[in-house]
Design a protein around this motif. Structure first.
Motif, short mmCIF file in Angstrom:
data_model
loop_
_atom_site.label_atom_id
_atom_site.label_comp_id
_atom_site.label_asym_id
_atom_site.label_seq_id
_atom_site.Cartn_x
_atom_site.Cartn_y
_atom_site.Cartn_z
N LEU A 235 39.52 4.24 19.08
CA LEU A 235 40.34 5.34 18.55
C LEU A 235 40.20 5.44 17.04
CD1 LEU A 235 43.58 4.87 20.69
CD2 LEU A 235 41.88 6.70 20.91
N LEU A 236 40.20 4.29 16.36
CA LEU A 236 40.04 4.31 14.90
C LEU A 236 38.69 4.89 14.51
CD1 LEU A 236 40.81 3.54 12.00
CD2 LEU A 236 39.92 1.24 12.47
N LEU A 237 37.62 4.42 15.15
CA LEU A 237 36.29 4.90 14.78
C LEU A 237 36.10 6.37 15.14
CD1 LEU A 237 34.16 1.76 15.76
CD2 LEU A 237 34.94 2.45 13.48
N LEU A 238 36.67 6.80 16.27
CA LEU A 238 36.64 8.23 16.59
C LEU A 238 37.34 9.03 15.51
CD1 LEU A 238 37.46 8.40 20.42
CD2 LEU A 238 35.36 9.20 19.33
N ALA A 239 38.49 8.56 15.07
CA ALA A 239 39.25 9.26 14.04
C ALA A 239 38.47 9.37 12.74
CB ALA A 239 40.58 8.55 13.79
N LEU A 240 37.63 8.37 12.47
CA LEU A 240 36.87 8.36 11.22
C LEU A 240 35.55 9.12 11.33
CD1 LEU A 240 37.45 4.66 10.06
CD2 LEU A 240 38.74 6.72 9.44
N GLY A 241 35.24 9.63 12.52
CA GLY A 241 34.04 10.43 12.68
C GLY A 241 32.78 9.65 12.99
N VAL A 242 32.92 8.45 13.55
CA VAL A 242 31.76 7.63 13.92
C VAL A 242 31.16 8.16 15.23
CG1 VAL A 242 31.01 5.30 14.58
CG2 VAL A 242 32.66 5.61 12.73
N ASP A 243 29.84 8.16 15.31
CA ASP A 243 29.14 8.62 16.49
C ASP A 243 29.53 7.79 17.71
OD1 ASP A 243 26.67 10.27 17.53
OD2 ASP A 243 26.38 8.23 18.27
N ARG A 244 29.64 8.43 18.86
CA ARG A 244 30.12 7.75 20.05
C ARG A 244 29.20 6.63 20.52
NH1 ARG A 244 33.88 11.88 23.43
NH2 ARG A 244 34.84 12.83 21.60
N ASP A 245 27.91 6.81 20.37
CA ASP A 245 27.00 5.73 20.75
C ASP A 245 27.24 4.49 19.88
OD1 ASP A 245 25.74 6.89 22.90
OD2 ASP A 245 24.12 7.76 21.71
N ASP A 246 27.53 4.69 18.60
CA ASP A 246 27.83 3.56 17.73
C ASP A 246 29.13 2.88 18.14
OD1 ASP A 246 25.54 3.89 16.20
OD2 ASP A 246 26.53 5.18 14.73
N ILE A 247 30.11 3.67 18.58
CA ILE A 247 31.37 3.10 19.04
C ILE A 247 31.14 2.26 20.29
CG2 ILE A 247 33.66 3.65 19.95
CD1 ILE A 247 33.60 6.19 18.22
N LEU A 248 30.32 2.76 21.20
CA LEU A 248 30.02 2.00 22.41
C LEU A 248 29.20 0.75 22.10
CD1 LEU A 248 29.23 4.97 24.83
CD2 LEU A 248 31.34 3.63 24.67
N ASP A 249 28.30 0.85 21.12
CA ASP A 249 27.56 -0.34 20.68
C ASP A 249 28.52 -1.39 20.15
OD1 ASP A 249 25.15 0.87 21.33
OD2 ASP A 249 24.65 1.41 19.26
N ASP A 250 29.51 -0.95 19.37
CA ASP A 250 30.49 -1.88 18.82
C ASP A 250 31.27 -2.56 19.95
OD1 ASP A 250 32.08 -2.72 16.24
OD2 ASP A 250 33.59 -2.16 17.72
N TYR A 251 31.65 -1.80 20.95
CA TYR A 251 32.36 -2.37 22.11
C TYR A 251 31.52 -3.45 22.78
CZ TYR A 251 34.08 -2.51 26.96
OH TYR A 251 34.52 -2.92 28.20
N GLU A 252 30.23 -3.18 22.97
CA GLU A 252 29.38 -4.12 23.70
C GLU A 252 29.06 -5.38 22.91
OE1 GLU A 252 26.63 -2.12 26.94
OE2 GLU A 252 26.14 -1.33 24.95
N LEU A 253 29.32 -5.40 21.60
CA LEU A 253 29.05 -6.60 20.82
C LEU A 253 29.83 -7.82 21.30
CD1 LEU A 253 28.77 -5.38 17.10
CD2 LEU A 253 26.97 -6.38 18.53
N THR A 254 30.94 -7.59 21.99
CA THR A 254 31.69 -8.73 22.53
C THR A 254 30.79 -9.57 23.43
OG1 THR A 254 33.87 -7.72 22.36
CG2 THR A 254 33.58 -9.37 24.07
#
Length: 333
Positions: A235-254
């Motif tokens: 939600l934070l990254l979406l609000a800041l205008g980050v590309d969705r693929d980058d958001i999903l990449d960040d999620y998968e880093l776990t």
């Protein structure tokens, strides 16, 4: 138009040694490289200049345990800062910086301001020294009461207990009904969609709190730093205008930082609840599609990130604008 560095990333090879890669917005240009212990490029010490056409370099002998690198073309006032996304601790495995992601309009999320993590109760005495060094002012604990009572944080925290239940809050989760890995993944998806519904005001409170400079740097965390923390980060990254693929990449880093050996307590809890080992493995991973469905639901069910945050999440539009202003760095136009 002035040529600037548009993106950069690092890969740690060994302690004190990293490979830095970058790109520029036009034809090859020389790049000045500097480094320092803070994300403020003005505090960095110049290391070297590289010739036009070069796009990577190895840096050795970097002494600071947390080193930021800044890159700019000669004569440019705009520096792109990069660092290892993971902040290395002994006991906490999934502590990550949310800086450096490109945003709509050519900016980047600010480094060293917002971190995401797994539970901080595993911070060792040595870790607490490093934790103090990065200057965290506020900790947001997204865990529930029982979790906090069993494993209290070693630092003062603000509790925002994110509700982990499906959208249909009347449906009881029967762990014995989950047998395959795909069942565990579907449970994650249902929980993510439920968080958007049941915990919207808490997400709004979190993001509103991040606007206040006295609350930054900040870290938010849950148990594993993947699910409740993952939705908050998305939600934070979406609000800041980050590309969705980058958001999903960040999620998968776990998956990279919190491996099965770090999740034995979580695995034991799921098995005790009657879940099969296969389904438990599905719950403990980070399936990209589950977070993608949650991000899609922000649009299809809530009217987009602005409507979600200023509607059910309860943020004001002015706070949302301020959030973008303080957490995104942009080149001068």
């Amino acid at each position: 138009m002035q040529t600037i560095v548009t993106s950069a990333r690092v890969e740690i090879e060994s302690p004190g040694c990293m490979v830095v890669e970058w790109s520029v917005d036009g034809a090859g240009a020389a790049v000045d490289i500097a480094a320092g212990a803070t994300p403020d490029a003005a505090d960095h010490v110049h290391l070297l200049s590289v010739a036009p056409g070069t796009s990577s370099v190895r840096l050795d002998g970097l002494g600071s345990p947390r080193c930021y690198v800044s890159l700019r073309t000669p004569g440019s006032d705009y520096a792109v800062v990069t660092a290892d996304r993971r902040v290395a601790f002994e006991g906490v495995q999934n502590f990550r910086d949310l800086g450096g992601y490109r945003t709509a309009g050519g900016g980047h999320t600010a480094w060293g301001q917002i971190f995401r993590s797994d539970s901080l109760h595993k911070l060792t005495p040595s870790d607490l020294v490093g934790f103090e060094r990065i200057g965290v002012r506020v900790v947001y604990d997204l865990r529930g009461d029982d979790e906090r009572a069993t494993h209290p944080n070693p630092v003062d925290s603000i509790q925002l207990a994110i509700v982990g239940q499906p959208r249909d809050g009347n449906r009881t989760i029967d762990s014995t009904m989950f047998s395959a890995a795909s069942d565990g993944e579907r449970l994650l998806r249902d929980l993510y969609l439920g968080m958007l519904v049941h915990s919207a005001p808490l997400f709004g409170q979190l993001l509103t709190g991040l606007v206040d400079p006295s609350n930054r740097p900040a870290v938010f965390h849950c148990h594993a730093g993947k699910d409740r923390t993952g939705i908050a980060a998305a939600l934070l990254l979406l609000a800041l205008g980050v590309d969705r693929d980058d958001i999903l990449d960040d999620y998968e880093l776990t998956r990279r930082y919190r491996t099965l050996e770090h999740q034995q307590d979580s695995l034991a809890n799921l098995l005790t609840a009657g879940m099969s080992p296969e389904a438990a493995a599905g719950v403990l991973t980070a399936p990209r599609w589950t977070m993608r469905d949650a991000i899609d639901a922000v649009d299809t069910e809530h009217g987009g990130i602005d409507a979600y945050l200023t509607g059910p999440a309860g943020m004001s539009m002015s706070s949302l604008r301020d959030l973008r202003a303080v957490l995104v760095t942009r080149p001068a136009r």
